[in-house]
Write a protein that holds these residues in place. Structure first.
Motif, PDB file in Angstrom:
ATOM      1  N   TYR A   1       0.859  -1.177   0.000  1.00  0.00           N
ATOM      2  CA  TYR A   1       0.000   0.000   0.000  1.00  0.00           C
ATOM      3  C   TYR A   1       0.896   1.228   0.000  1.00  0.00           C
ATOM      4  CZ  TYR A   1      -3.047   3.755   1.391  1.00  0.00           C
ATOM      5  OH  TYR A   1      -3.712   4.955   1.411  1.00  0.00           O
TER       6      TYR A   1
ATOM      7  N   GLY B   1      -0.246   4.623  -0.489  1.00  0.00           N
ATOM      8  CA  GLY B   1      -0.914   5.904  -0.312  1.00  0.00           C
ATOM      9  C   GLY B   1      -0.620   6.540   1.029  1.00  0.00           C
TER      10      GLY B   1
ATOM     11  N   PRO C   1      -1.158   7.659   4.952  1.00  0.00           N
ATOM     12  CA  PRO C   1      -1.571   6.826   6.088  1.00  0.00           C
ATOM     13  C   PRO C   1      -3.099   6.709   6.190  1.00  0.00           C
ATOM     14  CG  PRO C   1       0.213   8.266   6.754  1.00  0.00           C
ATOM     15  CD  PRO C   1      -0.166   8.682   5.356  1.00  0.00           C
ATOM     16  N   GLY C   2      -3.533   5.448   6.354  1.00  0.00           N
ATOM     17  CA  GLY C   2      -4.958   5.209   6.533  1.00  0.00           C
ATOM     18  C   GLY C   2      -5.796   5.382   5.290  1.00  0.00           C
ATOM     19  N   GLY C   3      -5.176   5.658   4.153  1.00  0.00           N
ATOM     20  CA  GLY C   3      -5.945   5.861   2.927  1.00  0.00           C
ATOM     21  C   GLY C   3      -6.670   7.182   2.864  1.00  0.00           C
TER      22      GLY C   3
ATOM     23  N   GLY D   1      -7.819   1.636  -1.603  1.00  0.00           N
ATOM     24  CA  GLY D   1      -7.323   2.665  -0.713  1.00  0.00           C
ATOM     25  C   GLY D   1      -7.445   2.311   0.751  1.00  0.00           C
ATOM     26  N   ALA D   2      -8.493   2.818   1.412  1.00  0.00           N
ATOM     27  CA  ALA D   2      -8.613   2.675   2.860  1.00  0.00           C
ATOM     28  C   ALA D   2      -8.629   1.218   3.305  1.00  0.00           C
ATOM     29  CB  ALA D   2      -9.872   3.391   3.343  1.00  0.00           C
TER      30      ALA D   2
ATOM     31  N   ALA E   1      -5.137  -0.237   3.040  1.00  0.00           N
ATOM     32  CA  ALA E   1      -4.259   0.262   4.098  1.00  0.00           C
ATOM     33  C   ALA E   1      -4.502  -0.499   5.398  1.00  0.00           C
ATOM     34  CB  ALA E   1      -4.482   1.754   4.300  1.00  0.00           C
TER      35      ALA E   1
ATOM     36  N   ALA F   1      -3.211  -4.103   5.135  1.00  0.00           N
ATOM     37  CA  ALA F   1      -1.761  -4.188   5.235  1.00  0.00           C
ATOM     38  C   ALA F   1      -1.315  -4.148   6.693  1.00  0.00           C
ATOM     39  CB  ALA F   1      -1.107  -3.050   4.445  1.00  0.00           C
ATOM     40  N   THR F   2      -1.957  -3.293   7.493  1.00  0.00           N
ATOM     41  CA  THR F   2      -1.610  -3.228   8.918  1.00  0.00           C
ATOM     42  C   THR F   2      -1.900  -4.551   9.606  1.00  0.00           C
ATOM     43  OG1 THR F   2      -2.062  -0.860   8.983  1.00  0.00           O
ATOM     44  CG2 THR F   2      -2.035  -2.018  11.087  1.00  0.00           C
TER      45      THR F   2
END
Length: 238
Positions: free
Chosen positions: A5, A7, A9-11, A187-188, A191, A194-195
């Motif tokens: 990812y 973008g 942070p957090g999308g 996006g969001a 993100a 991925a975390t």
């Protein structure tokens, strides 16, 4: 493999905003009232003074804004920015990309909310015309949205009036929902996913994703565009 990812942070999405100083019929200077259907919005005030007027089923509020203020609100909040002294804001948007894809509906009078074509004719700033003509159109749509906004605020039953507006807004954007979902997935959601995968790896003692670290920096890709609330410096972020 940990999900890639790239973008913000957090999308989130980000832009710089200078609130319109055009006076309106009520004597205040500011932007176009509208709401978002799926995105929370946050303000980091960088300079100047002003306020954000908000209207929800809970009622009407005015939140003062000054340098250093951080303010935010959730989807469904009708909001109008007002400037008193060159109000400038860094705007943070949940679900980066969705606002640009149409996740915002202006508070036009009901006759302009009947179908996407009618709404677009009243809101889309024409391309290929002079900047002065674009400014004239942006100001005209702001004033039209203020008419609908005033009617919502003055309704005998504000909650019922807002509910009707919410239904009209949802019907207008329904053709775009599949596109929005794809943007959210890239996006969001990506993100957050991925975390989660990174946490799983760390729990297993796997730190390989840390070797994939990157650094990025961007300047605005466009300056002074006519946004809903003011002149926008927009970033072309992933």
């Amino acid at each position: 493999m940990v999900s890639a990812y790239g973008g913000l942070p957090g999308g989130v999405g980000v832009s710089r905003l200078r609130v319109y100083d055009w006076p309106a019929a009520d004597g205040l200077r500011g932007g176009t009232p509208h709401l978002h259907l799926t995105c929370s919005e946050g303000y980091v005030v960088t300079s100047g003074h002003g306020a954000v007027q908000t209207l929800t089923a809970s009622g009407y509020e005015v939140t003062p804004l000054a340098a250093g203020t951080v303010a935010w609100f959730t989807p469904g909040t009708v909001h109008r920015l007002v400037t008193e002294d060159d109000l400038r804001i860094t705007v943070l948007m949940q679900n980066g990309g969705l606002p640009e894809a149409g996740d915002a509906v202006l508070t036009l009078p009901p006759e302009y909310l009947t179908d996407p074509g009618t709404y677009a004719a009243a809101t889309v700033i024409p391309a290929g015309v002079s900047r002065e003509e674009q400014a004239r159109f942006a100001r005209a749509r702001r004033d039209l949205a203020l008419e609908g906004y005033r009617a919502l605020r003055e309704a005998a039953d504000v909650a019922a009036a807002l509910a009707a507006f919410h239904r009209s807004a949802a019907a207008l954007v329904e053709p775009r929902l599949a596109q929005w979902r794809e943007r959210w997935l890239r996006g969001a959601r990506a993100a957050a996913q991925a975390t989660g995968e990174q946490l799983d790896r760390l729990s297993d003692g796997d730190v390989s994703h840390l070797a994939q670290a990157v650094v990025r920096a961007e300047q605005p890709a466009a300056h002074g565009g006519f946004g809903m609330c003011g002149w926008l410096d927009a970033y072309a972020l992933p």
